[in-house]
Design a protein around this motif. Structure first.
Motif, PDB file in Angstrom:
ATOM      1  N   LEU A   1       7.081 -33.598  39.273  1.00  0.00           N
ATOM      2  CA  LEU A   1       6.769 -34.816  38.499  1.00  0.00           C
ATOM      3  C   LEU A   1       6.804 -36.105  39.382  1.00  0.00           C
ATOM      4  O   LEU A   1       6.210 -37.250  38.854  1.00  0.00           O
ATOM      5  N   ALA A   2       7.365 -35.918  40.554  1.00  0.00           N
ATOM      6  CA  ALA A   2       7.404 -37.035  41.520  1.00  0.00           C
ATOM      7  C   ALA A   2       5.976 -37.396  41.958  1.00  0.00           C
ATOM      8  O   ALA A   2       5.838 -38.529  42.300  1.00  0.00           O
ATOM      9  N   THR A   3       4.978 -36.545  41.935  1.00  0.00           N
ATOM     10  CA  THR A   3       3.879 -36.855  42.298  1.00  0.00           C
ATOM     11  C   THR A   3       2.991 -37.260  41.288  1.00  0.00           C
ATOM     12  O   THR A   3       1.715 -37.650  41.499  1.00  0.00           O
TER      13      THR A   3
ATOM     14  N   GLY B   1       6.595 -41.021  37.685  1.00  0.00           N
ATOM     15  CA  GLY B   1       7.422 -40.721  38.787  1.00  0.00           C
ATOM     16  C   GLY B   1       8.774 -41.083  38.339  1.00  0.00           C
ATOM     17  O   GLY B   1       8.922 -41.691  37.521  1.00  0.00           O
ATOM     18  N   ARG B   2       9.508 -40.930  39.464  1.00  0.00           N
ATOM     19  CA  ARG B   2      10.962 -41.373  39.287  1.00  0.00           C
ATOM     20  C   ARG B   2      11.335 -42.784  39.640  1.00  0.00           C
ATOM     21  O   ARG B   2      10.078 -43.479  40.302  1.00  0.00           O
TER      22      ARG B   2
END
Lengths: 94, 128, 85
Positions: free
Chosen positions: B116-118, B122-123
């Motif tokens: 999910l960070a990409t 994202g975060r």
């Protein structure tokens, strides 16, 4: 053995186990390093407390005490939604 | 007579299973290392420790004639609470986990790959 | 028998609510203080229940677990989260 006394003995044996679970959840509420840890510990504590209220309604032999677990479960869920909305969007209400 | 004994036995068995799951979930809530692991303990404590003993309470109330006519009321309210918890608890867990991930309030400790960070969301909530 | 059990449960829940109230007073992070206040409200609801007052529980839970944290969250969002030392 009578059915009533058997049920009373069983529930009296169950009550200390529930309280051990409550105290362990409360220790997690005290030690929780972040906000979501405390929120999920309060969730688990509230849901288990709702079950415990339903069990105590049988022990006290008074079935009119039973609407309280429905209300407790619904509003603990509402607390969950509030804190999640504050953490994510930082906008709540007006 | 036998039907009442069977109902009481089934109810006590379900309540005992629920207490077992409660103890397991509280120990897991205390011992697991980070937030995303403790969600497993929350699921055990909610479905196994709250929905199952509520059905047990309903069966126990149906088989206990010393409670009077209002035992039907008790059984129905317990079943309704079980159905509400079965719908509400996974929703609340999902909402709080999504908020904790996207706001960066709880860091995942033991993670090897973060898909999910990409993605676009994202975060850290950097899009806000 | 059941009266004694109810008073014992009231004692244990009273100790839990006392600890939660103390932590809510001394906590600097106001969001954590709000969650400790919710724990205290839940414990008080259990005490009312075991004293056989379900009508007070039906009013106390929506006010003290539902509406009061909502108002405090709106206030925290309007002002600031951490208390100044």
């Amino acid at each position: 053995m009578d059915l009533s006394t058997q049920i009373t003995y069983f529930i009296s044996a169950v009550i200390p186990l529930y309280f051990i679970a409550f105290i362990l959840y409360f220790v997690r509420i005290l030690r929780g390093p972040t906000i979501p840890d405390i929120v999920i510990a309060i969730d688990a504590l509230g849901y288990d407390l709702a079950v415990f209220l339903a069990v105590l309604a049988i022990l006290f032999k008074s079935p009119l005490l039973i609407p309280c677990p429905i209300v407790l479960a619904l509003w603990i869920y509402a607390l969950d939604i509030y804190v999640a909305k504050y953490l994510e969007a930082r906008e709540i209400g007006a | 007579m036998y039907v009442e004994a069977i109902l009481v036995f089934l109810g006590e068995a379900l309540i005992a299973i629920g207490v077992f799951f409660d103890i397991i979930a509280s120990i897991g809530m205390l011992r697991l290392p980070d937030f995303y692991s403790r969600i497993h303990a929350l699921t055990v404590g909610t479905i196994g420790g709250a929905v199952v003993p509520l059905i047990g309470v309903a069966l126990l109330a149906l088989g206990a004639p010393f409670l009077g006519v209002y035992r039907l009321y008790l059984a129905g309210a317990a079943i309704i609470t079980a159905i509400l918890l079965l719908m509400l608890a996974p929703t609340g867990t999902h909402v709080i986990a999504r908020a904790a991930y996207r706001s960066g309030a709880a860091k995942p400790l033991y993670i090897s790959i973060d898909e999910l960070a990409t993605k676009s969301e994202g975060r850290g909530g950097e899009k806000r | 028998m059941t009266g004694l059990v109810a008073l014992l449960l009231c004692l244990i829940m009273g100790v839990i609510s006392l600890i939660a109230t103390y932590l809510a007073i001394v906590e600097r992070d106001l969001l954590k203080a709000l969650l400790f206040s919710a724990v205290q409200s839940t414990a008080y609801a259990f005490i009312y229940y075991s004293l056989a007052a379900p009508d007070i529980v039906l009013v106390y839970i929506p006010v003290a677990v539902g509406l009061y944290p909502l108002l405090l969250l709106i206030v925290i969002k309007k002002t600031e989260r951490y208390e100044r030392p």
